[in-house]
Design a protein around this motif. Sequence first.
Motif, PDB file in Angstrom:
ATOM      1  N   SER A  32       0.838  -1.195   0.000  1.00  0.00           N
ATOM      2  CA  SER A  32       0.000   0.000   0.000  1.00  0.00           C
ATOM      3  C   SER A  32       0.876   1.249   0.000  1.00  0.00           C
ATOM      4  O   SER A  32       2.045   1.233   0.364  1.00  0.00           O
ATOM      5  CB  SER A  32      -0.933  -0.003   1.205  1.00  0.00           C
ATOM      6  OG  SER A  32      -0.231   0.405   2.350  1.00  0.00           O
ATOM      7  N   ASP A  33       0.261   2.317  -0.413  1.00  0.00           N
ATOM      8  CA  ASP A  33       0.944   3.591  -0.548  1.00  0.00           C
ATOM      9  C   ASP A  33       1.637   4.037   0.748  1.00  0.00           C
ATOM     10  O   ASP A  33       2.785   4.458   0.737  1.00  0.00           O
ATOM     11  CB  ASP A  33      -0.125   4.616  -0.948  1.00  0.00           C
ATOM     12  CG  ASP A  33       0.505   5.858  -1.513  1.00  0.00           C
ATOM     13  OD1 ASP A  33       1.569   5.716  -2.140  1.00  0.00           O
ATOM     14  OD2 ASP A  33      -0.054   6.939  -1.319  1.00  0.00           O
TER      15      ASP A  33
ATOM     16  N   TYR B  73       4.752   2.077   1.594  1.00  0.00           N
ATOM     17  CA  TYR B  73       5.840   2.516   0.715  1.00  0.00           C
ATOM     18  C   TYR B  73       6.429   3.830   1.219  1.00  0.00           C
ATOM     19  O   TYR B  73       7.646   3.996   1.324  1.00  0.00           O
ATOM     20  CB  TYR B  73       5.291   2.675  -0.709  1.00  0.00           C
ATOM     21  CG  TYR B  73       6.271   3.279  -1.663  1.00  0.00           C
ATOM     22  CD1 TYR B  73       7.328   2.530  -2.180  1.00  0.00           C
ATOM     23  CD2 TYR B  73       6.144   4.624  -2.047  1.00  0.00           C
ATOM     24  CE1 TYR B  73       8.242   3.102  -3.048  1.00  0.00           C
ATOM     25  CE2 TYR B  73       7.055   5.199  -2.909  1.00  0.00           C
ATOM     26  CZ  TYR B  73       8.102   4.442  -3.412  1.00  0.00           C
ATOM     27  OH  TYR B  73       9.003   5.011  -4.262  1.00  0.00           O
ATOM     28  N   LYS B  74       5.539   4.774   1.574  1.00  0.00           N
ATOM     29  CA  LYS B  74       5.994   6.089   2.042  1.00  0.00           C
ATOM     30  C   LYS B  74       6.759   5.980   3.362  1.00  0.00           C
ATOM     31  O   LYS B  74       7.763   6.662   3.563  1.00  0.00           O
ATOM     32  CB  LYS B  74       4.792   7.024   2.229  1.00  0.00           C
ATOM     33  CG  LYS B  74       4.244   7.567   0.937  1.00  0.00           C
ATOM     34  CD  LYS B  74       3.113   8.532   1.211  1.00  0.00           C
ATOM     35  CE  LYS B  74       2.509   9.040  -0.084  1.00  0.00           C
ATOM     36  NZ  LYS B  74       1.186   9.632   0.146  1.00  0.00           N
TER      37      LYS B  74
ATOM     38  N   HIS C   9      -1.382   9.941   8.784  1.00  0.00           N
ATOM     39  CA  HIS C   9      -1.748   8.586   8.336  1.00  0.00           C
ATOM     40  C   HIS C   9      -1.484   7.534   9.411  1.00  0.00           C
ATOM     41  O   HIS C   9      -1.782   6.365   9.223  1.00  0.00           O
ATOM     42  CB  HIS C   9      -0.936   8.201   7.098  1.00  0.00           C
ATOM     43  CG  HIS C   9      -1.076   9.161   5.974  1.00  0.00           C
ATOM     44  ND1 HIS C   9      -2.224   9.255   5.235  1.00  0.00           N
ATOM     45  CD2 HIS C   9      -0.224  10.102   5.487  1.00  0.00           C
ATOM     46  CE1 HIS C   9      -2.070  10.194   4.323  1.00  0.00           C
ATOM     47  NE2 HIS C   9      -0.864  10.730   4.457  1.00  0.00           N
TER      48      HIS C   9
END
Lengths: 103, 105
Positions: A2-3, A6-7, A75
């Motif tokens: 998922s994004d 990754y971040k 997040h």
Amino acid sequence: MSDILYKLKKVLKEKLDVVHIDVLDLSDQHRRHKESIASGGGHFHVTITGACFEGKTQIARHRMVYKAVQSLQEHIHALSIRAYTPDEYESMTNDKGQNPNAK
Amino acid sequence: MDESIKKQIENDINSNKIMVYMKGTPQSPECGFSKSIADVLTLHDAPYHFCNILENPEIRQGIKEYSDWPTIPQVYVNGEFIGGCDVVLDLHNTGELKKILAGVK
């Protein structure tokens, strides 16, 4: 991946001198956690190994990780951290019964 | 941080040998990490004072700044920050927590 995973990895690699990072998204285990749902952030578990942790207490290591991921704060609702030096990580993987933090 | 909040935090951590900032109460923790801290201190039979930060939004923000630590729970022993959930559980697993708590019980 998922994004956000990754971040998280990307930002940790950029900001800290690390050789190994593993990030798990445990948000599914906390689906009924009302406050977490309200905040919109997920639950993550980071296992991170790097020379940057040499000579640092666990508190100092956690502070370094928290600071590195600050830009992704919205997040993240909860972040669990295992931070090792390369030597600690090696002795842990060689002998799984051995706690790397034991003195 | 508001000076009165800072004073309250300093008073709480210095007048209580063990001070825990948590979500909910020891009887009714509202977060798994806070529950773990309550459980481990109970296991060590260590009496502690707590502050439910869900009911004290100013302390919630204040303690994060005061400790330079962005998450809750937070544990203070003898006025010193000893860690959040991961670190305190590590201290428990290595036997270090027993030594720290032996000095204050």
